[in-house]
Design a protein around this motif. Structure first.
Motif, mmCIF file in Angstrom:
data_model
loop_
_atom_site.group_PDB
_atom_site.id
_atom_site.type_symbol
_atom_site.label_atom_id
_atom_site.label_comp_id
_atom_site.label_asym_id
_atom_site.label_seq_id
_atom_site.Cartn_x
_atom_site.Cartn_y
_atom_site.Cartn_z
ATOM 1 N N LEU A 115 0.839 -1.189 0.000
ATOM 2 C CA LEU A 115 0.000 0.000 0.000
ATOM 3 C C LEU A 115 0.878 1.245 0.000
ATOM 4 C CD1 LEU A 115 -2.674 -0.973 2.699
ATOM 5 C CD2 LEU A 115 -3.031 -0.888 0.232
ATOM 6 N N THR A 116 0.398 2.296 -0.626
ATOM 7 C CA THR A 116 1.109 3.574 -0.613
ATOM 8 C C THR A 116 0.499 4.461 0.459
ATOM 9 O OG1 THR A 116 1.571 3.440 -2.982
ATOM 10 C CG2 THR A 116 1.740 5.610 -1.958
ATOM 11 N N GLY A 117 1.354 4.989 1.314
ATOM 12 C CA GLY A 117 0.907 5.868 2.389
ATOM 13 C C GLY A 117 1.915 6.962 2.653
ATOM 14 N N HIS A 118 1.699 7.705 3.714
ATOM 15 C CA HIS A 118 2.588 8.805 4.081
ATOM 16 C C HIS A 118 3.363 8.451 5.338
ATOM 17 C CE1 HIS A 118 -0.452 10.783 1.539
ATOM 18 N NE2 HIS A 118 0.518 11.621 1.220
ATOM 19 N N TYR A 121 4.515 0.881 1.422
ATOM 20 C CA TYR A 121 4.598 -0.024 2.568
ATOM 21 C C TYR A 121 4.333 -1.444 2.076
ATOM 22 C CZ TYR A 121 4.593 4.023 5.651
ATOM 23 O OH TYR A 121 4.935 5.190 6.300
#
Length: 337
Positions: free
Chosen positions: A43-46, A55
């Motif tokens: 997953l793409t997150g901050h 991630y």
């Protein structure tokens, strides 16, 4: 859990640190080797600085763990002579789960420490906690000791699987397996569940699919029910992704016991949360998982339209009632055990 580890078995702080360190190192090596690749959805997150980041790893695994760092953690229960620290804390998901959460065979989670989430409500100190809905898989195949709350807690709806495997053992103050919303998935126990109060398997809302205690499953509850589906409004759900459905019955699915249930009150209970709920309580159409013509009362809702079964070989020993249906029955109740 302090007394069990320290007084009954003489397990020291240092031994627990060494066990936690070994678990972290083994998990880190396995993750680096790609052993969990098929179980982790990237997953793409901050990150903490606000930058986008991919991630593709399990954040619960901390390869930077050291014995020196573990030794510096303060005791969670007994500040003077306690041995349990945050180094043995459980797994907390601050939203919904669509993936796989597993306490593997041989793994141990001892909880009762601060989860790090700004919520002290039910589930806050559970060993494995999902603050929203579960559409994935949550499995315990190891050992869980939850000193202050549930063993595994889903604070929203369950449309996936919550399972205690045959090798799994859950000891908890409150329910060993808990869903605070509705269950339209699978809740299964094939191992050992032991709780002090409320229930072994607990669903606050309704059940439209399967709740099963298999032939190898054992549920023991000192004060409360073995399996309970309350049928009351959700009070503690947080991050709810799915709408609260209209239902015609508290149980329209299957609740089956093929193993052993020993409970202080009822072996299997459905609809016991109906009686205190009336129209005058001010529960509106959007405030609970149970909604029957917008009138959540015992008069407007059937307790059971599905199947409740104590199968052949199944054992229920209860201080009160073997099977309790707290309302109208339009389904099937069978005892072959």
């Amino acid at each position: 859990s302090e007394m069990v580890k320290r007084d009954s078995h003489g397990i020291t702080h240092e031994q627990q640190d060494q066990f936690a360190y070994r678990s972290q190192m083994r998990a880190s090596e396995a993750m680096k080797a790609g052993a969990f690749k098929d179980e982790i959805g990237p997953l793409t997150g901050h990150d903490e600085d606000g930058a986008l980041k991919l991630y593709d790893f399990d954040e619960v695994v901390r390869p930077e763990t050291t014995l020196e760092g573990l030794a510096k953690l303060k005791p969670a229960f007994d500040p003077k002579s306690g041995t349990i620290t945050a180094g043995f804390a459980g797994i907390a998901v601050g939203g919904s789960n669509t993936g796989v959460i597993t306490n593997l065979q041989g793994g141990t989670i001892t909880s009762g420490v601060d989860s790090g989430l700004e919520d002290d409500g039910p589930g806050g100190d559970s060993a494995i906690r999902v603050a929203g809905d579960n559409s994935g898989t949550v499995t315990n195949a190891g050992t869980i000791i939850s000193a202050r709350y549930d063993g595994i807690a889903i604070q929203g709806n369950n449309t996936g699987t919550v399972r205690n495997a045959a090798t799994g053992s859950v000891t908890s103050l409150f329910p060993s397996l808990a869903v605070q919303g509705d269950n339209s998935g699978l809740i299964e126990n094939a191992g050992t569940l032991s709780s002090l109060d409320v229930a072994g398997i607990y669903v606050s809302g309704s059940n439209s699919k399967d709740i099963t205690n298999t032939a190898t499953g054992s549920i023991e509850v000192t004060s409360g029910d073995g399996i309970t589906v309350l049928g009351r409004s959700r009070v503690f759900g947080k991050s709810l992704d799915t709408p609260e459905p209209e239902v015609d019955a508290i149980n329209s699915g299957t609740i089956a016991n093929s193993g052993s249930i020993k409970a202080g009150y009822a072996g299997i209970s459905v609809g016991s949360g109906l009686a205190p709920v009336s129209v005058d309580d001010g529960i509106g159409a959007d405030e609970g998982p149970i909604r029957a013509k917008d009138v959540p009362s015992a008069e407007s809702l059937v307790a059971n339209s599905g199947t409740i079964e104590n199968a052949q070989g199944g054992l229920i020993e209860a201080g009160g009632l073997g099977i309790l249906v707290g309302g109208d029955n339009a389904g099937t109740i069978d005892n072959a055990g």
